[in-house]
Design a protein around this motif. Structure first.
Motif, mmCIF file in Angstrom:
data_model
loop_
_atom_site.group_PDB
_atom_site.id
_atom_site.type_symbol
_atom_site.label_atom_id
_atom_site.label_comp_id
_atom_site.label_asym_id
_atom_site.label_seq_id
_atom_site.Cartn_x
_atom_site.Cartn_y
_atom_site.Cartn_z
ATOM 1 N N THR A 95 -25.944 -41.850 -67.967
ATOM 2 C CA THR A 95 -26.920 -42.860 -67.583
ATOM 3 C C THR A 95 -26.205 -44.153 -67.194
ATOM 4 O O THR A 95 -25.099 -44.425 -67.667
ATOM 5 N N PHE A 96 -26.860 -44.914 -66.349
ATOM 6 C CA PHE A 96 -26.373 -46.230 -65.938
ATOM 7 C C PHE A 96 -27.470 -47.242 -66.221
ATOM 8 O O PHE A 96 -28.625 -47.010 -65.877
ATOM 9 N N THR A 97 -27.096 -48.348 -66.839
ATOM 10 C CA THR A 97 -28.032 -49.431 -67.118
ATOM 11 C C THR A 97 -27.589 -50.657 -66.333
ATOM 12 O O THR A 97 -26.446 -51.096 -66.465
ATOM 13 N N LEU A 98 -28.505 -51.182 -65.525
ATOM 14 C CA LEU A 98 -28.240 -52.362 -64.718
ATOM 15 C C LEU A 98 -29.008 -53.547 -65.291
ATOM 16 O O LEU A 98 -30.084 -53.381 -65.858
ATOM 17 N N ASP A 99 -28.468 -54.742 -65.098
ATOM 18 C CA ASP A 99 -29.113 -55.976 -65.537
ATOM 19 C C ASP A 99 -29.371 -56.816 -64.297
ATOM 20 O O ASP A 99 -28.423 -57.268 -63.647
ATOM 21 N N GLU A 100 -30.642 -57.032 -63.957
ATOM 22 C CA GLU A 100 -30.951 -57.769 -62.736
ATOM 23 C C GLU A 100 -30.415 -59.194 -62.761
ATOM 24 O O GLU A 100 -30.226 -59.814 -61.708
ATOM 25 N N ASN A 101 -30.126 -59.729 -63.943
ATOM 26 C CA ASN A 101 -29.568 -61.076 -64.035
ATOM 27 C C ASN A 101 -28.047 -61.094 -63.900
ATOM 28 O O ASN A 101 -27.452 -62.165 -63.782
ATOM 29 N N ASP A 102 -27.422 -59.938 -63.955
ATOM 30 C CA ASP A 102 -25.972 -59.821 -63.833
ATOM 31 C C ASP A 102 -25.650 -58.523 -63.086
ATOM 32 O O ASP A 102 -25.101 -57.585 -63.656
ATOM 33 N N PRO A 103 -26.000 -58.458 -61.787
ATOM 34 C CA PRO A 103 -25.884 -57.191 -61.060
ATOM 35 C C PRO A 103 -24.457 -56.727 -60.792
ATOM 36 O O PRO A 103 -24.266 -55.599 -60.353
ATOM 37 N N TRP A 104 -23.453 -57.543 -61.054
ATOM 38 C CA TRP A 104 -22.070 -57.130 -60.832
ATOM 39 C C TRP A 104 -21.510 -56.393 -62.039
ATOM 40 O O TRP A 104 -20.352 -56.002 -62.052
#
Length: 193
Positions: A162-171
């Motif tokens: 799984t991959f978890t992304l954070d829209e406030n830190d997309p890098w």
């Protein structure tokens, strides 16, 4: 657009040179063109993860160099360099139960990602019992193990990455494995392990 996913067809077998195929020049040109269009549209690079089946030859950078006199079955030439079947702990961690199997042809796909600067990670399948992750030139190469029971490997290696992304830190992103044994334990299948 906060984030982008690239889904690339890494093809099948190289019918000219033999071995596994690779991402071809026209596909790389499409990626570069589309990446530039996204950058122009948004006014900045859009961070992204690539998903494709066959790993890029730069995976060899994650392995230990083979001694020049070894010539054993525990060595393999990857991207023109002899390697041993062991991860270099300075660059990678995780489980490697078989040699990675990239194409023998380096088409420049990885170099294209590095030049564009928008790919933060690339996830691959293909080597069903590997689940390591390592960084080459600032890009994470992430192996996803087999999830099906119809391919080689044992139950203990089956997992979903799984991959978890954070829209406030997309890098930045997080990745985890949810293993078959996490869901069901070993139980009756302990003899498969």
């Amino acid at each position: 657009i906060k984030f982008n996913l690239w889904l690339i067809d890494s093809n099948d077998y190289d019918r000219v040179n033999g071995g596994y195929d690779y991402v071809h020049e026209d596909q790389i040109a499409w990626y570069e063109r589309t990446s530039r269009e996204l950058e122009e549209q948004e006014g900045h690079l859009v961070p992204s993860i690539v998903f494709q089946h066959i790993i890029v030859p730069e995976v060899g950078e994650l392995l230990l160099d083979a001694p020049s006199d070894s010539g054993t079955s525990a060595t393999k030439v990857i991207n023109g360099e002899p390697k041993v079947m062991a991860l270099n702990p300075k660059y990678a961690s995780g489980l490697m139960l078989e040699f990675p199997c990239p194409s023998d042809t380096n088409s420049g796909q990885f170099a294209s990602w590095a030049e564009r600067g928008d790919v933060i990670a690339a996830a691959f399948g293909h080597d069903h019992v590997n689940s390591f992750i390592g960084t080459v030139d600032g890009i994470d190469l992430v192996m996803a193990p087999g999830v099906t029971f119809q391919s080689y490997g044992r139950y203990i290696t089956r997992a979903v990455r799984t991959f978890t992304l954070d829209e406030n830190d997309p890098w930045n992103y997080e990745t985890d494995l949810y293993k078959y044994t996490d869901a069901f334990g070993i139980g009756l299948y302990s003899w498969f392990v």
